[in-house]
Design an enzyme around this catalytic site. Structure first.
Site, PDB file in Angstrom:
ATOM      1  N   CYS A 157       0.561  -1.163  -0.184  1.00 25.49           N
ATOM      2  CA  CYS A 157       0.157   0.197  -0.645  1.00 25.49           C
ATOM      3  C   CYS A 157       0.478   0.717   0.257  1.00 25.49           C
ATOM      4  CB  CYS A 157      -0.950  -0.055   1.442  1.00 25.49           C
ATOM      5  SG  CYS A 157      -2.027  -1.324   1.679  1.00 25.49           S
TER       6      CYS A 157
ATOM      7  N   HIS B 155      12.440   1.341   5.644  1.00 22.41           N
ATOM      8  CA  HIS B 155      11.917   0.088   5.524  1.00 22.41           C
ATOM      9  C   HIS B 155      12.087  -0.930   6.277  1.00 22.41           C
ATOM     10  CE1 HIS B 155      11.368  -3.693   3.295  1.00 22.41           C
ATOM     11  NE2 HIS B 155      11.528  -2.963   1.898  1.00 22.41           N
TER      12      HIS B 155
ATOM     13  N   HIS C  67      -2.616  19.728   6.081  1.00 22.38           N
ATOM     14  CA  HIS C  67      -3.331  18.774   5.935  1.00 22.38           C
ATOM     15  C   HIS C  67      -2.763  17.751   6.029  1.00 22.38           C
ATOM     16  CE1 HIS C  67      -5.800  22.085   4.223  1.00 22.38           C
ATOM     17  NE2 HIS C  67      -5.368  22.826   3.298  1.00 22.38           N
TER      18      HIS C  67
ATOM     19  N   HIS D 297      -3.262   7.084   4.170  1.00 23.34           N
ATOM     20  CA  HIS D 297      -3.545   5.874   4.163  1.00 23.34           C
ATOM     21  C   HIS D 297      -4.852   5.120   5.391  1.00 23.34           C
ATOM     22  CE1 HIS D 297      -3.234   1.653   2.151  1.00 23.34           C
ATOM     23  NE2 HIS D 297      -3.048   1.391   3.631  1.00 23.34           N
TER      24      HIS D 297
ATOM     25  N   HIS E  62     -15.249   5.231   3.748  1.00 25.52           N
ATOM     26  CA  HIS E  62     -16.049   4.701   3.756  1.00 25.52           C
ATOM     27  C   HIS E  62     -17.407   4.737   2.394  1.00 25.52           C
ATOM     28  CE1 HIS E  62     -20.855   6.016   3.811  1.00 25.52           C
ATOM     29  NE2 HIS E  62     -20.762   5.641   4.948  1.00 25.52           N
TER      30      HIS E  62
ATOM     31  N   ASN F  12     -10.181   0.603   1.307  1.00 23.50           N
ATOM     32  CA  ASN F  12      -9.401   0.868   1.163  1.00 23.50           C
ATOM     33  C   ASN F  12      -8.479   0.788   0.151  1.00 23.50           C
ATOM     34  OD1 ASN F  12      -6.113  -0.109   1.594  1.00 23.50           O
ATOM     35  ND2 ASN F  12      -6.748  -1.116   2.954  1.00 23.50           N
TER      36      ASN F  12
END
Length: 478
Positions: free
Chosen positions: A172, A251, A345, A349, A378, A382
């Site tokens: 992702c 990582h 802002h 994720h 909503h 995802n």
């Protein structure tokens, strides 16, 4: 005395010369170093691919491996997931072929997105496919030959010298990795256009078993994608929407628990799925903290960094005094840094309600800060690496993005990775062409609870002796 003054003057002049040279060098290469986003296009699948509560029940009923306990688990997961009734799924699942998907199902899923979003992006921006110098495609769970990047090059008849990159397995957080690839190419080459394409392939990756740690992904992941057009041409900076100010990649793959907390694998019965381990929250928090430790000095004002250091030092000093006095030891923790001093802002994720809540708590964000991520989860679910851009699009549709505003993006991915970046808005954005434009007036919704509990709550009251007699009637007769 006179010699000392002379040395000081010469040293000062040398320092000014070096400073001037550094500024000149930076200014002379500014156009090469900058990374601007000209435009982006989030994908909205057709309405016939929506997964409603009723249809979700029918999909679950087709999975003969599920029993009463699995249904109760899934009901609890869906009720608390924060996902609504207008998310989108792959056609192979909608047509009942999730257990035996074909390669054609996967490529057609990609083509629907490519042909829609890339087409719209290039047409709106006035950039020809022949103008594209760099193409980066990231799809974590699908590797085909020729590559998906080659598929796009063929579809749009791009130049022979286009530099193409096809990234898989990045999870992702892949879209920010793609942006980083482009950023590094921009540093070494002038006057480039780059096309970044990010999506996920769900057709071959729908899990049809009953392992709870793997079936959870079916509840969270939905279809989506985004195409982005970037440049380092200084002549186009006034047309750009955003400028990339900083990007940090973390990582933790060297740690066994981080590496193994989420991965594609077979279950005990040999059915392919995506495993989400119990260590995932701990692993994500650790990578998040390490990422912010590097990011904070790059994006926050000096006054906030000094304030944080002073507060932390004072608390450590007090804890040391308390320890000497016979109290319990402490590390002086508890000091928090205010990211709002350097960020306007937050693009978070949409990994799930718990992910959004956790980041909000760690950064001290309020409900307005979290609203774009909650509403994106909503409405679209995802969508993996593309989810950040739906969150950004929500902010734009709400006309919240003004020139000079700073946007922090935070993403997580298998490996385990946490990637973040800071964009600066380069002009006031009116939100006329966003994926939200047709229904943004309905958001934010006051109640994000979905009707799963209302429709299927009866499952919690059933036992093994009554469940199997009732489940067909309750799910098929809706």
């Amino acid at each position: 005395m006179g010699f000392f003054i002379l040395v000081c003057v010469v040293s000062l002049l040398l320092l000014l010369y070096l400073l001037g040279f550094a500024l000149w060098k930076r200014a002379s290469s500014w156009g090469d170093q900058s990374c601007y986003m000209l435009d982006y296009e989030c994908y909205k699948p057709t309405d016939d691919r929506m997964i409603s509560t009723d249809f979700s029940g029918k999909i679950l009923l087709r999975n003969k491996a599920l029993g009463l306990n699995e249904y109760k688990f899934l009901l609890k997961a869906m009720v608390s997931a924060g996902i609504g009734e207008e998310t989108y799924g792959p056609r192979s699942v909608l047509m009942g072929r999730e257990q035996n998907p074909t390669l054609e199902d996967s490529t057609e899923e990609m083509d629907e997105f490519f042909n829609d979003s890339i087409e719209k992006l290039l047409k709106r921006s006035g950039v020809s496919p022949q103008d594209i110098d760099v193409l980066v495609v990231n799809v974590s769970m699908l590797a085909v030959a020729p590559s998906l990047a080659s598929r796009i090059i063929n579809r749009y008849n791009m130049r022979e010298d286009v530099r193409s990159f096809n990234l898989t397995g990045m999870g992702c957080s892949a879209s920010l990795i793609s942006i980083d690839v482009v950023r590094n190419l921009f540093k070494a080459n002038k006057n480039l256009h780059a096309l970044v394409v990010t999506t996920e392939s769900l057709s071959p990756n729908w899990y049809s078993g009953n392992d709870r740690s793997m079936i959870l992904s079916n509840c969270l992941f939905r279809s989506g994608g985004c195409a982005m057009l970037l440049t380092n041409k200084s002549t186009l900076r006034k047309k750009a929407m955003f400028k990339l100010n900083s990007l940090v990649r973390t990582h933790h793959g060297a740690r066994d628990d981080s590496y193994g907390c989420c991965m594609q694998m077979d279950d005990a019965e040999g059915r392919l799925g995506f495993y989400l381990g119990k260590d995932l929250p701990k692993v994500a928090t650790r990578s998040f903290v390490d990422n912010l430790r590097v990011l904070a000095p790059k994006i926050l004002p000096v006054r906030e960094l000094l304030r944080f250091m002073a507060v932390r030092f004072k608390r450590r000093l007090n804890s040391g005094k308390h320890k000497k006095a016979g109290g319990s030891s402490g590390d002086g923790g508890g000091a928090t840094i205010d990211f709002k001093t350097g960020v306007d802002h937050f693009c978070i994720h949409t990994g799930g309600k718990a992910v959004i809540d956790g980041i909000g708590a760690n950064l001290g964000l309020n409900e307005q800060d979290l609203e774009p991520a909650r509403m994106t989860l909503h409405r679209f679910g995802n969508t993996s690496a593309s989810s950040l851009w739906y969150v950004l699009s929500y902010m734009e549709a709400k006309k919240r993005l003004k020139k000079g505003d700073r946007i922090l993006m935070i993403s997580f991915g298998a490996g385990f990775k946490c990637n973040s970046c800071l964009w600066e808005v380069t002009r006031d954005l009116e939100g006329a062409n966003t994926v939200w434009k047709e229904f943004i007036h309905n958001y934010p919704v006051k109640e994000i609870a979905n009707p799963y509990l209302e429709k299927y709550g009866w499952i919690t009251d059933e036992g093994e002796s009554t469940f199997y007699d009732k489940v067909p009637q309750h799910l098929l007769n809706k």
